[in-house]
Design an enzyme around this catalytic site. Structure first.
Site, PDB file in Angstrom:
ATOM      1  CE  LYS A 156       0.796  77.155  63.809  1.00 21.82           C
ATOM      2  NZ  LYS A 156       0.309  75.999  64.573  1.00 21.82           N
ATOM      3  CE  LYS A 253      -5.261  72.177  66.488  1.00 20.47           C
ATOM      4  NZ  LYS A 253      -3.974  71.981  65.788  1.00 20.47           N
TER       5      LYS A 253
END
Length: 346
Positions: A156, A253
């Protein structure tokens, strides 16, 4: 069909921080669909505030869906998913939970696993990345050391020292890096940092800019060798064409698009636009992670580690060994409860 549901509060092993938020607990909802013959399908909703959902909104949608599903035929997937989308267009996680439970039920009724129901070969040792959330450099290095057997790490980024952090992480691992910015860069940062990442073993970069920044994506097109994927920008099939000549790939997703049925549509649409595909996830239990794993023969990259980030997953399904996914043996999803305590709501 009888619909019931209960909350599932997943506790994270580490505080999970990305460019725009952090959390220690993920509030999900488990869905159970029981048909007249007693077959039960499992589903899961993992809502995110970024998409305007939370446990309360999911609960509200599920409450309103009880009567809608009472007389529904589980095999009428198209009619049921269309009805739910027309009633609850923005509640994608809630719809995904019902969608997954329907597929699980149908697989169990037909006595075949989900991948076979979808016309796919059994996924064979596909490899998932493991996510390293934003933290202090010391803690991020510790997290990387904890998963040293994973060949792919999703780092991240989107914070001031992200390049310096990548350089330090590169010193302690040979893993492939995927960098997820979660909308955290400006155009200047992107141009500068993408070039620096070329020598750090970065395979791709996800969502560098805020949603809707197509002009910024066009400006960095070709400025660096690293492929650019969008995630938050692409929620369902309708969003894909606008990015066909702007980026290299998309992240799908189940929670973002509304379930397996829409995910399959997105995959075929992305292929028609020559886009690569990643199958991603939120912080989820083995229920919805396993559902997504059944679809992985159709994608290029896999980021299905949500169940590995928590300490209290009450189900077992897809297993992960050194990054390699292994589906369970069983009909439908193949997911089972770890203990009788998880069955109290049945």
């Amino acid at each position: 069909m009888n619909l019931s549901f209960y909350p599932l509060d997943l506790k994270l092993k580490h505080t999970f921080q990305i460019a725009r938020e952090s959390r220690d607990i993920q509030n999900n909802i488990i869905v159970l669909l029981r048909d007249t013959d007693g077959v039960v399908g499992f589903g899961e909703a993992a809502p995110t505030r970024f998409l305007g959902e939370d446990a309360k909104s999911v609960t509200r949608v599920l409450d309103q869906s009880i009567d809608l599903l009472q007389q529904a035929d589980p095999f009428h997937l198209e009619d049921t998913t269309h009805l739910l989308k027309s009633r609850f267009p923005r509640d994608t996680a809630a719809r995904a939970a019902i969608d997954i439970a329907l597929y699980d039920m149908i697989g169990k009724k037909l006595k075949i696993p989900l991948y076979q129901l979808l016309g796919l070969k059994k996924p064979n040792a596909n490899v998932t990345s493991f996510t390293i959330g934003i933290d202090t450099l010391e803690k991020m290095c510790k997290k990387v050391d904890e998963v040293k057997d994973f060949p792919i790490l999703k780092i991240k980024a989107g914070f001031k020292e992200d390049i310096e952090t990548l350089r330090e992480l590169r010193k302690i691992t040979r893993a492939v890096f995927r960098v997820d910015v979660n909308t955290g860069w400006t155009l200047h940062e992107a141009i500068k940092k993408l070039k620096l990442m070329e020598n750090l073993g970065v395979e791709l970069v996800e969502q560098p800019f805020p949603v809707g920044s197509i002009e910024l994506l066009q400006k960095i097109r070709g400025a660096a060798k690293i492929p650019i994927f969008v995630d938050e920008d692409v929620k369902d099939t309708h969003d894909i064409p606008a990015f066909s000549n702007v980026v290299d790939g998309i992240n799908i997703k189940l929670m973002k698009c509304g379930g397996i049925r829409e995910a399959i549509r997105m995959i075929h649409t992305a292929r028609a636009h020559d886009l690569k595909i990643m199958m991603g996830c939120n912080i989820e239990s083995s229920v919805s992670i396993t559902a997504a794993s059944h679809v992985t023969p159709l994608v290029d990259h896999i980021d299905l580690d949500g169940h590995l980030l928590v300490t209290n997953d009450p189900y077992t399904g897809v297993m992960v060994d050194r990054g390699k996914l292994s589906l369970p043996v069983g009909d439908g999803l193949g997911v089972v409860a770890r203990s009788e305590a998880s069955l109290l709501s049945l």
